[in-house]
Design a protein around this motif. Structure first.
Motif, PDB file in Angstrom:
ATOM      1  N   GLU A  40       0.703  -1.240  -0.156  1.00 12.20           N
ATOM      2  CA  GLU A  40      -0.012  -0.031  -0.033  1.00 12.20           C
ATOM      3  C   GLU A  40       0.974   1.118  -0.030  1.00 12.20           C
ATOM      4  O   GLU A  40       1.586   1.357   0.879  1.00 12.20           O
ATOM      5  N   SER A  41       0.711   2.183  -0.972  1.00 17.26           N
ATOM      6  CA  SER A  41       1.739   3.171  -1.331  1.00 17.26           C
ATOM      7  C   SER A  41       0.917   4.328  -0.682  1.00 17.26           C
ATOM      8  O   SER A  41      -0.246   4.414  -0.584  1.00 17.26           O
ATOM      9  N   GLY A  42       1.744   5.369  -0.603  1.00 14.78           N
ATOM     10  CA  GLY A  42       1.151   6.869  -0.261  1.00 14.78           C
ATOM     11  C   GLY A  42       0.534   6.899   1.038  1.00 14.78           C
ATOM     12  O   GLY A  42      -0.168   7.935   1.027  1.00 14.78           O
ATOM     13  N   ILE A  43       1.064   6.249   2.182  1.00 15.30           N
ATOM     14  CA  ILE A  43       0.140   6.758   3.232  1.00 15.30           C
ATOM     15  C   ILE A  43       0.920   7.956   3.941  1.00 15.30           C
ATOM     16  O   ILE A  43       2.041   7.953   4.060  1.00 15.30           O
ATOM     17  N   ALA A  44       0.142   8.721   4.512  1.00 20.19           N
ATOM     18  CA  ALA A  44       0.787   9.687   5.194  1.00 20.19           C
ATOM     19  C   ALA A  44       0.582   9.387   6.548  1.00 20.19           C
ATOM     20  O   ALA A  44       0.076   8.736   7.215  1.00 20.19           O
ATOM     21  N   LEU A  45       1.758  10.012   7.473  1.00 20.33           N
ATOM     22  CA  LEU A  45       2.126   9.708   8.749  1.00 20.33           C
ATOM     23  C   LEU A  45       1.239  10.395   9.744  1.00 20.33           C
ATOM     24  O   LEU A  45       1.875  11.155  10.503  1.00 20.33           O
ATOM     25  N   THR A  46      -0.035  10.504   9.288  1.00 20.70           N
ATOM     26  CA  THR A  46      -0.670  11.449  10.282  1.00 20.70           C
ATOM     27  C   THR A  46      -0.860  10.889  11.429  1.00 20.70           C
ATOM     28  O   THR A  46      -0.746  11.290  12.602  1.00 20.70           O
ATOM     29  N   ALA A  47      -1.449   9.501  11.214  1.00 22.07           N
ATOM     30  CA  ALA A  47      -1.763   8.775  12.380  1.00 22.07           C
ATOM     31  C   ALA A  47      -0.766   7.659  12.504  1.00 22.07           C
ATOM     32  O   ALA A  47       0.085   7.420  11.766  1.00 22.07           O
ATOM     33  N   ASP A  48      -1.211   6.963  13.615  1.00 21.60           N
ATOM     34  CA  ASP A  48       0.261   5.846  13.855  1.00 21.60           C
ATOM     35  C   ASP A  48       0.231   4.832  12.737  1.00 21.60           C
ATOM     36  O   ASP A  48      -0.770   4.756  11.975  1.00 21.60           O
ATOM     37  N   VAL A  49       1.176   4.282  12.600  1.00 24.01           N
ATOM     38  CA  VAL A  49       1.503   3.270  11.417  1.00 24.01           C
ATOM     39  C   VAL A  49       0.563   2.193  11.674  1.00 24.01           C
ATOM     40  O   VAL A  49       0.578   1.848  12.961  1.00 24.01           O
ATOM     41  N   PRO A  50      -0.424   1.631  10.989  1.00 19.91           N
ATOM     42  CA  PRO A  50      -1.454   0.574  11.192  1.00 19.91           C
ATOM     43  C   PRO A  50      -0.481  -0.699  11.805  1.00 19.91           C
ATOM     44  O   PRO A  50       0.563  -1.163  11.207  1.00 19.91           O
TER      45      PRO A  50
END
Lengths: 313, 1081, 260
Positions: free
Chosen positions: B686-696
């Motif tokens: 899964e690409s392009g996740i923003a580190l706004t929340a904790d890493v899943p």
């Protein structure tokens, strides 16, 4: 010693032996007479537990040949038509092997070996290869293997076939010597042999018993009359034949087949001895009497008469 | 007196024969032979006088002798004649073995000497030899010779033979090379060789076409190759001036025109085609040729597009997606031989065919499904946006057709159109199948009708196709019914004689069936519950307890493991043994060996890159999970199985929002290949996740791929928490940009250089890379790099230094992975890479002296301050470009990326299994040790056994065996006599007077003794003994002293030994059976 | 038990007296000696070649394992020779008895047919074991020049003894079936060859049939023994096969009684 009752053997629809019954007392030498293929060998093979009977039963030395075949085999010495010898073994080693498998206990082994070889006259060939022996000596080795464990019953299938006269006589002497302490069944189709050695006779023909008993009893049964063999010479053309015929008590006079002129067979009523009357007549007519002796019914006659047409014992 | 005449006569006869033979053998120096002949004749006459009745006695022997000679002579004569005038009748259906009539005419009509040279593997091929012999008997000007390339490399070089099984037909200076060794091709070559008609090929000029020349883009190589097969190439055809295609033009070639043809020229071509001409068109995309209308008349339409190929097969050869690779070919003579061979076309357009009356169009070259015809040409312009996507409706989906052959059956015109011209240029001509493709096209176009007319010579295709039911009844008939029938008849015959009654038979049958049943049952149980003891010292066939614990429960928990290994039968035997042992542990483990040569399809489906790769498929309650290993060891296999069994679906998250690189981008800068490899390693990406929340928390791996903008402190905090919770991360940070991660990395004792590394080692030149692309050959000692074989390179376009920091967190495992060469340094002055000028030179105060570490791997376990529970792993590379599509498949780049991912996501409980290889214990036999073994094992032992047998057997029967030995003696002496006789004849024919006579004498003596022994004459015993001793002694002498007359008699050492041994045995026998001789007389 | 011993010693003596045993032993040893020497020389050659190359390649050399290349190879080649030799050994066991009528002696003596059969079987088996034992010399030579692993050698011989027992049991069965020795040899050879090649047809048969066919093949079970592994499944296979054949032999001999 041997009791056989209604023994018979069928291969599919072929009947080899049809309810044979006879008895043999201990020490007797029983002659088993019959033409080739009459079922002699099959009967012997049944007695030696080699072939199971189709029905009927037989006891040897009191043991049944089917149920206690092991016991029977311990007490039987069997010499088949072809002496069961290994051609590549020496006589000594062969007999030692046979003694072992016949159950001769270890210590007695050597003495038995020497004794048997002595008896059958093959001691000097102890180390010869059986293959190198002559047919006669091979036959002796065959006989030795049947005797080596002192069996109570000896079954010999035509022991003298293929031997020269001298060897036949020797073998006969040996067999005769066995009587008394062994019960012997001797199958053969050489009739003089039987008359000389056997005390009891069983005549078998295509699977059935044609006649049984001592040679004498058999002859008595079948004899139609006394038969004399007279050899009378007289001047040529003389009516010797008529002269004999006229003597009372004489039933029939016939030229003996195959012998030269002047030899006649004179048949008279049973129990009546015409010899004196005949001699007197010959002297009176001035003929000369060469020979006169009673002719017993020979075994050939018995055999032929029994096996030629159906005679119920 | 009379007694002695017979031997005299015999000697005379022997001399006559010896002299005659000697004369025959060598007439020139046969004088000695003639003397013997005369002497012999004299002796015979003398014996005749002395003992006249001798001849009467032996008369019949004599004429029998002469009779024999006569018959022998006749037989020889008949054979001689038979051989000379042999006649052959060929009954096979297709006249397979007789030569076609055209071939016969050609051979008879040969007006000059033609020589055929067959360069065959192993120097010989029976089928071809028969054919060539046949041709030679017909044409007396045709001769042939077989050459073994391995044994005669010089000639192979002269004729420029590149492959085994090539036939060269040579006549004068002209040559024809063919590889398909069938009669039709040979005769074709013969015709081309002898007919002086030279086919001419014209290249059109005047429209920017490709010229004949040697620069990479020209057609020089094509011209040379055409010359070989007798086509001369002229490039001066300027159609506008000539206005018509010349008469002797066999094929007109239009190679990559840049400007359109004038209507006048198009008219000329149309006319040429109409009269049965042949045209080859190589039309590149983006250019207008002006021939579109003519093409449409021939049913051909050119796509205004260019073909893209994402199958990745190209990547094997370092090609990118704009160079489609052809995989499948049409059914046509041009591409008949191209099965399995690759051809590739740099920037090609698509070619279509629509049915037209009287024209047969066959597509020649097709791409795989993974390609499509992209109509958006703007992509090709340099500054265009490089992302290429298959948009439905507009682009034509794969497989795309790149070439078309059209044949006008009526008019005889032929046309071949390719959507590209580069593949024929010097640069690409010799790559894979490109050259052959264009040559075949040309030879098909110029095909001379006469050549094709030969009756098909190959035996014709008559395969048998057994349907399932056919094979079924054939089995029952041939294996069961037929034998059963015979057995039944046999049984009936036997039972009719009353030997077997039905009851007995059925009882016996029952007995057999029962016992068979018991045996079967016992075997079945034995097979199911078998125990294995490994008696080998090195325990080669016992697997480690770890593997047992892993495999045994498979059956219990209903899991299945299937291993597919891609290698040949004879490779990796050790690994195959291991696989079998796995199979013995549990029935749920199955393995299969797939030979890559034999099934190309499977190789492609599983896109196997190296031989020996194994795919481990584990089926756990319905879900299939596959792992892939290349190392062939128990450790690798067990770990792969373990990983697959415990496979929680791994997830890889790529951070986004800082200008990170695009995963789906397919061109050089994209990372589509990296993404593909992640898929192979069972990662959901899964690409392009923003580190706004904790890493899943289902993330097994976090990847930061070349960020262009720095991370915000909040994002860094999220990263710190992720790593602290036992996460694993892969950071690929390009030089020249601030990342904002320096602090976090410092906590993990990693120092990120704000520089870019310059490499003056010169190794870059190999790849045409400049100093800004460091090339690495030495690696750190770490699981990621330990499997890289010595000497593999990896290189990094624009990389910054990443070093273990001076301070070291306690019990933190940190290791530098990759070092540059010592003549490189970390250049702090970044201006050159930003394009703002600046000079690159080493400044000792500021710059970092080489060798510079470019990547670092960190493992922080529970006992360090940073990690709460479990362990966290971190790999930082100073560059992202090395894993991009362009570089991924170069040398070890890809491998490094994959190994890092594997190490990062490795399970804790990785198995450590020592590999058991059979110990190395060679033997070395020197000097005559080898022959000692020969003697003991081959001669002495069997001889001893046989001898002991002999003694035993002798003991038994002296009489019979003695006779046997006498005959042995007779034969050996007679043989010895013959041997001496022959050597005597040879000696006399060589003119050595004394030696010849002595040998003949020895021969006669030996024969006489043989005769004496045969009659067991007492006089014969002693001489026989003496002769045996003599022969044995003489030969023994030669063996031990190495010289002596024995060596001239029997050259070969072993034969001498045999000879001596025989006569020793003879002497022993003579001694033993001395009595036999004494006894008889 | 005495009867068994009597038959056993008689058969052994007749084996060792006639030239048959010596000729067979001599021929066999010559062949095996020749094979052994060639395999050894071949391996020696490889060692020499690799030896030189090892220096050039800096010591990195493929494992030249004496066992794998010589011991296993030697056993692998030898089993075919037995296929040819054993029929000769077993042909005379019963066929000759029937030919010269001595079967009647055995059948009318107080010994059971099983004892006769076992006596003959073990006599032939002992002769076979002696001949196989003679090949031990080669491994003594091997020990002198290298260090072979005696594990696989031991299991190799074990494999041979089992294989021999099975072959002999098939031979005895054939010998019991016919009087004529030639027929006995051909029958034995045919049956042995059938079970030798049976797994070849496995590739055409269905999956289960293939598994059975593979199981029935003699040489499949030998592979483990030759590699140094004893697997109970192979032992059971050979023993049950031998038991079955010997059982059939006794039945066939007994059946003499049903026929004339």
């Amino acid at each position: 010693m041997i009791e056989v009752s209604e023994l018979s053997k069928h291969y599919g629809d072929v009947v080899a032996v049809e309810n044979i019954s006879f008895k043999a007392e201990k020490g007797v030498i029983l002659g088993f007479l019959g033409p080739n293929g009459a079922g002699k060998t099959t009967t012997m093979r049944m007695l030696t537990c080699y072939l199971p009977p189709s029905h009927g039963e037989a006891k040897v030395a009191g043991f049944d040949i089917v149920e206690e075949s092991m016991e029977v085999r311990k007490r039987i010495g069997y010499l088949p038509e072809q002496p069961p010898v290994y051609h590549d073994m020496t006589v000594g080693s062969y007999l030692r092997f046979v003694a072992k498998i016949k159950g001769v206990p270890g210590p007695k082994l050597n003495s038995r070996l020497d004794d048997t070889m002595e008896k059958t006259g093959i001691a000097h060939h102890r180390d010869t290869v059986i293959g190198h022996l002559s047919k006669g000596y091979r036959q002796r080795v065959g006989l030795a293997q049947a005797l080596v464990h002192e069996p109570e019953v000896l079954i010999l299938d035509e022991p003298t076939v293929g031997l020269d006269p001298k060897q036949i006589i020797e073998i006969r002497e040996v067999i005769k010597g066995l009587g008394g302490d062994h019960t012997v069944i001797l199958s053969t189709h050489i009739l003089p042999e039987v008359s000389m050695t056997c005390g009891q006779l069983v005549i078998i023909n295509n699977g059935r018993i044609a006649g049984e008993g001592t040679p004498e009893s058999l002859m008595a049964q079948l004899k139609e009359g006394e038969v004399l063999r007279a050899h009378i010479d007289g001047p040529p053309g003389a009516a010797v034949r008529e002269m004999i015929a006229r003597i009372d008590g004489v039933l029939d006079v016939s030229q003996e087949p195959g012998s030269e002129e002047g030899v006649f067979l004179v048949t008279s009523l049973p129990g009546q001895d015409v010899r004196d009357a005949l001699t007197r007549q010959v002297v009176e007519d001035g003929f000369s009497l060469r020979e006169l002796r009673p002719l017993d019914m020979t075994l050939e006659d018995i055999f032929l008469s029994l096996t030629s047409e159906e005679v119920t014992a | 007196m009379k007694g002695y005449t017979t031997p005299l006569g015999l000697v005379g006869a022997a001399l006559i024969v010896a002299g005659g033979l000697a004369y025959l053998l060598d007439p020139e120096s046969g004088s000695v032979g003639l003397i013997n002949l005369g002497l012999g004749a004299l002796l015979v006459v003398v014996t005749g006088i002395l003992n006249p009745d001798l001849f009467r006695l032996y008369g019949r022997w004599l004429n029998a002798f002469w009779g024999g000679i006569m018959v022998f002579g006749i037989v020889v004569m008949v054979n001689f004649l038979g051989n000379r005038y042999a006649d052959r009748i060929d009954l096979t259906e297709g006249q397979l073995h007789s030569v076609s009539d055209l071939a016969v005419e050609t051979l008879k009509g040969l007006d000059r000497e033609v020589r055929a040279l067959a360069f065959m593997e192993g120097g010989e091929q029976v089928e071809l030899k028969l054919l060539l012999a046949e041709l030679e008997t017909i044409g007396d000007r045709f001769s042939y010779e077989f050459v073994d390339p391995d044994r005669d490399p010089v000639r192979t070089e002269d004729y420029g033979i590149r492959r085994y099984n090539t036939l060269v037909l040579e006549s004068g200076d002209k040559q024809q090379k063919i590889t398909e060794l069938k009669e039709r091709q040979i005769v074709n070559a013969l015709l081309k060789l002898t007919r002086d008609r030279q086919d001419k090929v014209y290249l059109t000029v005047g429209h920017g076409e490709r010229r004949l020349g040697n620069e990479p883009q020209a057609l020089g190589v094509l011209q040379a190759r055409l010359g070989d097969i007798d086509y001369s190439v002229g490039d001066s055809l300027f159609l506008a001036r000539e206005q018509e295609v010349p008469e002797d033009c066999a094929v007109l070639v239009v190679a990559g025109p840049r400007t359109p043809f004038f209507s006048l020229e198009v008219e000329a071509i149309r006319a040429y085609l109409a009269e049965g001409g042949a045209v080859l068109l190589l039309l590149d995309p983006l250019y207008e040729s002006g021939l579109e209308r003519l093409l449409s008349e021939w049913g051909v339409s050119l796509g205004d597009d260019f073909v893209i190929d994402t199958s990745g097969i190209g990547s094997l050869f370092g090609l990118d997606f704009t160079t489609p690779v052809a995989v499948s070919y049409g059914e046509h003579p041009v591409t008949a031989k191209h099965g399995g061979m690759m051809t590739f076309f740099q920037l090609s357009r698509s070619v279509q065919f629509s049915e037209k009356a009287g024209l047969e169009g066959t597509p020649l070259v097709m791409t795989s499904e993974a390609g499509w015809a992209e109509s958006d040409l703007s992509v090709l312009e340099s500054q265009g946006d490089h992302t290429v996507k298959l948009d439905e409706g507009v682009d034509r989906p794969g497989p795309v057709n790149l070439a078309m052959a059209v044949h006008d059956a009526a008019g005889g015109g032929r046309l071949v159109v390719f959507g590209d011209s580069d593949f024929t240029t010097n640069q690409y001509f010799d790559h894979q199948g490109n050259g052959d493709l264009v040559l075949n096209a040309l030879s098909w176009l110029a095909e001379d009708e006469g050549l094709i007319s030969i009756r098909p010579r190959d035996p014709g295709y008559n395969p048998i196709a057994l349907t399932e039911s056919d094979s079924e009844w054939i089995f029952w008939l041939s294996v069961v019914l037929y034998p059963a029938l015979i057995a039944l008849i046999g049984l009936m015959v036997v039972s009719s004689k009353g030997r077997w009654s039905l009851a007995d038979l059925s009882a016996a049958g029952l007995g057999v069936v029962i016992s068979l049943g018991i045996a079967g049952l016992v075997n079945f149980m034995g097979d199911r519950y078998n125990i294995r003891h490994d008696m080998t010292a090195d325990q080669l066939f016992t697997l480690s307890s770890d593997t047992h614990r892993l495999i045994e429960p498979l059956q219990a928990n209903g899991q299945y493991v299937k291993v597919k290994t891609f290698m040949g039968e004879m490779e990796g035997l050790r690994f195959q043994d291991l696989l079998e042992e796995y199979g013995y542990i549990s029935k749920n483990f199955t393995h299969e060996l797939i030979d890559p040569q034999k099934n190309q399809l499977q190789v492609e489906q599983n896109n196997i890159r190296e031989r020996g790769t194994s795919i481990v498929e584990v089926i756990v309650d319905g879900k299939v999970h596959s792992e892939r290993i290349t190392e062939r060891s128990e450790e690798a296999l067990s770990n792969a199985i373990l990983k697959a069994l415990k496979a929680k679906d791994q997830k890889a998250y790529f951070t986004g929002g800082h200008g990170e690189a695009e995963l789906d981008q397919v061109d050089g800068e994209g990372y589509s290949i990296l993404k593909g490899r992640l898929k192979e390693l069972n990662f959901a990406v899964e690409s392009g996740i923003a580190l706004t929340a904790d890493v899943p928390d289902d993330a097994t791996l976090l990847v930061v791929l070349g960020p262009k903008a720095p991370f915000a402190p909040a994002e860094v905090e999220i990263l710190r928490r992720y790593l602290g919770g036992g996460g694993s991360a892969l950071l690929l940070l390009d030089p020249g940009t601030a990342t904002g991660l320096e602090g976090l990395l410092d906590e993990y004792s990693i120092e990120l250089g704000q520089d870019f590394v310059v490499d003056l080692s010169g190794m870059g030149q190999l790849f045409g890379a400049d100093v800004s692309v460091p090339v690495v050959i030495n690696y750190g000692d770490h699981p990621i790099t330990e499997q890289l074989s010595a000497g593999t390179m990896s290189f990094y376009p624009l990389v910054r230094s990443v070093r273990p920091a001076a301070h070291r967190e306690k019990n933190l495992e940190i290791e530098a992975l990759v070092y540059t060469h010592k003549s490189s340094w970390g250049e702090m002055d970044l201006r050159p890479i930003k394009g703002e000028g600046g000079k690159v030179e080493f400044d000792p105060q500021v710059d970092l002296r080489g060798p510079v570490s470019l990547a670092v791997a960190v493992a922080a376990d529970a006992d360090t301050s940073m990690v709460a529970d479990g362990r966290s792993r971190l790999v930082v590379f100073g560059d992202a470009g090395f894993a991009s599509n362009e570089y991924f498949s170069q040398q070890a780049n890809g491998e490094l990326a994959v190994n890092s991912i594997n190490w990062l996501t490795e399970d804790e409980d990785r198995l450590k299994i020592a590999d058991r290889q059979p110990a190395h214990n060679p033997i070395n036999l020197i000097g005559n040790q080898g022959s000692v073994i020969l003697w003991v094992s081959v001669f002495i032992l069997p001889f001893a056994v046989a001898l002991s047998g002999l003694v035993m057997v002798l003991k038994r029967g002296y009489q019979t065996y003695a006779a046997g030995f006498v005959s042995w003696l007779v034969y050996s002496f007679l043989a010895n006599g013959l041997f001496f006789f022959v050597s005597g004849v040879v000696a006399t024919s060589e003119g050595t007077v004394l030696a010849g006579e002595s040998k003949l004498l020895a021969a006669l003596a030996s024969v006489a003794i043989g005769y004496g022994i045969h009659r067991r004459a007492s006089w014969a015993w002693l001489p026989a003994l003496v002769l045996s001793a003599l022969c044995a002694g003489m030969v023994a002498l030669t063996i031990f002293t190495g010289s002596g007359i024995g060596s001239s008699l029997i050259p070969n050492e072993t034969v001498q030994l045999f000879y001596a041994a025989i006569f020793v045995v003879n002497a022993a026998i003579l001694l033993w059976i001395k009595r036999v001789f004494a006894e008889v007389n | 038990m005495r009867n068994f011993a009597a038959i056993y010693s008689k058969e052994m003596r007749s084996y060792f007296v006639s030239p048959v045993a010596y000729v067979i032993a001599g021929v066999f040893l010559f062949l095996s000696g020749y094979l052994f020497r060639n395999i050894l020389m071949q391996f020696n050659l490889w060692c020499l070649q690799f030896g030189q190359r090892a220096q050039q390649m800096g010591g990195q050399m493929p494992a030249l394992n004496l066992n794998e290349m010589v011991v296993t190879q030697f056993f692998g080649v030898m089993d075919f020779i037995w296929l040819l030799v054993i029929p000769m050994l077993t042909m005379r066991l019963f066929a000759e008895e029937k030919k010269n009528g001595t079967i009647e002696l055995l059948m009318t003596s107080p010994i059971r047919t099983v004892e006769v059969m076992l006596g003959k079987f073990f006599a032939c088996f002992s002769l076979y074991s002696i001949i196989v034992g003679l090949t031990l010399v080669y491994f003594v030579i091997l020990e002198a020049y290298g260090s072979p692993d005696w594990g696989p050698i031991f299991t190799g011989y074990m494999g041979y003894l089992f294989l021999g027992a099975t072959f002999i049991s098939v031979g005895i069965l054939a010998s019991a079936l016919t009087e004529n020795q030639i027929v006995a040899v051909l029958l034995t050879f045919g049956m042995l060859l059938l079970f030798w090649l049976i797994d070849w047809s496995a590739s055409f048969a269905g999956p289960t049939a293939a598994k059975i066919l593979h199981y029935l093949s003699f040489i499949e079970h030998l592979e483990d023994f030759q590699r140094g592994v004893i697997d109970s499944k192979d032992v059971i296979f050979y023993l049950s096969f031998t038991f079955f054949c010997l059982f059939l032999t006794t039945r066939v001999i007994e059946s003499r009684r049903w026929r004339r």
